[in-house]
Design a protein around this motif. Structure first.
Motif, PDB file in Angstrom:
ATOM      1  N   SER A 101      34.275  43.748  39.005  1.00 34.23           N
ATOM      2  CA  SER A 101      33.732  45.100  38.127  1.00 34.23           C
ATOM      3  C   SER A 101      34.588  45.820  37.552  1.00 34.23           C
ATOM      4  CB  SER A 101      32.421  45.477  37.505  1.00 34.23           C
ATOM      5  OG  SER A 101      31.585  44.623  37.690  1.00 34.23           O
ATOM      6  N   LYS A 102      36.221  46.041  37.876  1.00 34.52           N
ATOM      7  CA  LYS A 102      37.075  46.609  37.841  1.00 34.52           C
ATOM      8  C   LYS A 102      38.197  46.477  36.410  1.00 34.52           C
ATOM      9  CE  LYS A 102      37.542  47.142  43.312  1.00 34.52           C
ATOM     10  NZ  LYS A 102      37.786  49.492  43.245  1.00 34.52           N
ATOM     11  N   LEU A 103      37.727  44.711  36.019  1.00 33.10           N
ATOM     12  CA  LEU A 103      39.147  45.117  34.591  1.00 33.10           C
ATOM     13  C   LEU A 103      38.096  45.490  33.091  1.00 33.10           C
ATOM     14  CD1 LEU A 103      39.132  41.030  34.982  1.00 33.10           C
ATOM     15  CD2 LEU A 103      40.248  42.807  36.140  1.00 33.10           C
ATOM     16  N   ASN A 104      38.797  46.374  32.921  1.00 35.77           N
ATOM     17  CA  ASN A 104      39.110  46.865  31.463  1.00 35.77           C
ATOM     18  C   ASN A 104      39.246  45.736  30.870  1.00 35.77           C
ATOM     19  OD1 ASN A 104      38.612  49.536  32.331  1.00 35.77           O
ATOM     20  ND2 ASN A 104      40.804  49.663  32.838  1.00 35.77           N
ATOM     21  N   GLY A 110      40.489  41.092  29.888  1.00 35.51           N
ATOM     22  CA  GLY A 110      40.451  41.468  31.224  1.00 35.51           C
ATOM     23  C   GLY A 110      41.562  42.036  31.319  1.00 35.51           C
ATOM     24  N   TYR A 111      41.832  42.682  32.091  1.00 38.47           N
ATOM     25  CA  TYR A 111      42.744  43.290  33.035  1.00 38.47           C
ATOM     26  C   TYR A 111      42.706  44.788  33.620  1.00 38.47           C
ATOM     27  CZ  TYR A 111      43.140  47.468  29.317  1.00 38.47           C
ATOM     28  OH  TYR A 111      42.357  48.130  28.315  1.00 38.47           O
ATOM     29  N   LEU A 112      43.680  44.673  34.147  1.00 34.84           N
ATOM     30  CA  LEU A 112      43.756  45.695  35.491  1.00 34.84           C
ATOM     31  C   LEU A 112      45.019  46.943  35.158  1.00 34.84           C
ATOM     32  CD1 LEU A 112      43.744  44.341  39.205  1.00 34.84           C
ATOM     33  CD2 LEU A 112      41.779  45.467  38.112  1.00 34.84           C
ATOM     34  N   ASN A 117      43.222  52.047  41.386  1.00 30.97           N
ATOM     35  CA  ASN A 117      41.658  51.355  41.576  1.00 30.97           C
ATOM     36  C   ASN A 117      41.520  49.890  40.815  1.00 30.97           C
ATOM     37  OD1 ASN A 117      39.019  50.778  41.376  1.00 30.97           O
ATOM     38  ND2 ASN A 117      38.855  51.296  39.208  1.00 30.97           N
ATOM     39  N   LEU A 118      42.251  49.290  42.675  1.00 29.21           N
ATOM     40  CA  LEU A 118      42.887  47.402  42.293  1.00 29.21           C
ATOM     41  C   LEU A 118      41.598  46.835  43.163  1.00 29.21           C
ATOM     42  CD1 LEU A 118      45.961  48.366  42.661  1.00 29.21           C
ATOM     43  CD2 LEU A 118      45.157  47.546  40.835  1.00 29.21           C
ATOM     44  N   PRO A 119      41.521  46.033  42.909  1.00 26.03           N
ATOM     45  CA  PRO A 119      40.812  44.746  43.887  1.00 26.03           C
ATOM     46  C   PRO A 119      41.118  44.578  45.453  1.00 26.03           C
ATOM     47  CG  PRO A 119      41.449  43.863  42.249  1.00 26.03           C
ATOM     48  CD  PRO A 119      41.498  45.334  42.172  1.00 26.03           C
TER      49      PRO A 119
END
Length: 197
Positions: A101-104, A110-112, A117-119
């Motif tokens: 659930s780290k994507l915006n 969806g993107y980082l 705050n990375l997977p």
């Protein structure tokens, strides 16, 4: 090291090949000895197991999977779907749960964008709780809810797209390299769909 080939995506005239180390279940991306993507005539096929010699050559996080191969020998072919289901972490649910659930999300994509705050990886496996519908180069997750915007994931695999990826199908997802459309835009890694099993 024995490696299972799990993905093949097109990059210009070359291919980005993904694998899993069978003894560690670590995700890797298979570059040639010089750090280039695989050529158009690469012998690697999804489901094959190869004995490989390589060195790790991680790129900018979360793209830490790169390895440079110096030698490879084909061993056998196995059921990729069965191996992944029994040995790997799989995200299950709607698209917002992938990458922990780290994507915006913007305009359904969806993107980082936060390098702090990375997977752990830029690749992974997902089972959607709904059918995904193919349209104009994307697979669409439809919420059927006026309060939630549908999600769309660009398809980058090499197989011809199918009209519908059924719910609970094992899917491989990945994050594109960091990219900004112009000098006034932030760098982002966009979610893409590499294939299904």
């Amino acid at each position: 090291m024995e490696v299972l080939i799990v993905s093949k995506t097109k990059l210009g005239e070359n291919f980005c090949m993904g694998g899993i180390e069978l003894h560690t279940n670590k995700f890797i991306r298979l570059l040639d000895f010089y750090g280039r993507y695989q050529p158009f005539n690469t012998p690697f096929r999804i489901g094959q197991v190869w004995d490989m010699t390589y060195i790790y050559a991680p790129d900018k996080p979360p793209h830490v999977e790169n390895v440079k191969i110096s030698n490879s020998t084909y061993i056998t072919t196995i059921d990729t779907n069965n191996y992944v289901i029994n040995n790997c972490n799989i995200w299950q649910g709607d698209p917002t749960i992938v990458y922990d659930s780290k994507l915006n999300w913007e305009n359904g994509s969806g993107y980082l964008n936060n390098p702090d705050n990375l997977p752990e990886n830029s690749v992974g496996f997902w089972q959607s709780d709904k059918d995904l519908i193919y349209r104009d180069g994307y697979y669409i997750y439809n919420y059927n809810n006026i309060f939630k915007r549908d999600k769309k994931i660009r398809y980058k695999g090499t197989e011809d797209p199918i009209p519908v990826i059924k719910a609970n199908t094992l899917i491989r997802v990945s994050l594109a390299k960091w990219w900004a459309k112009d000098q006034h835009t932030e760098n982002r890694c966009y979610l893409q769909l590499s294939g299904w099993y």
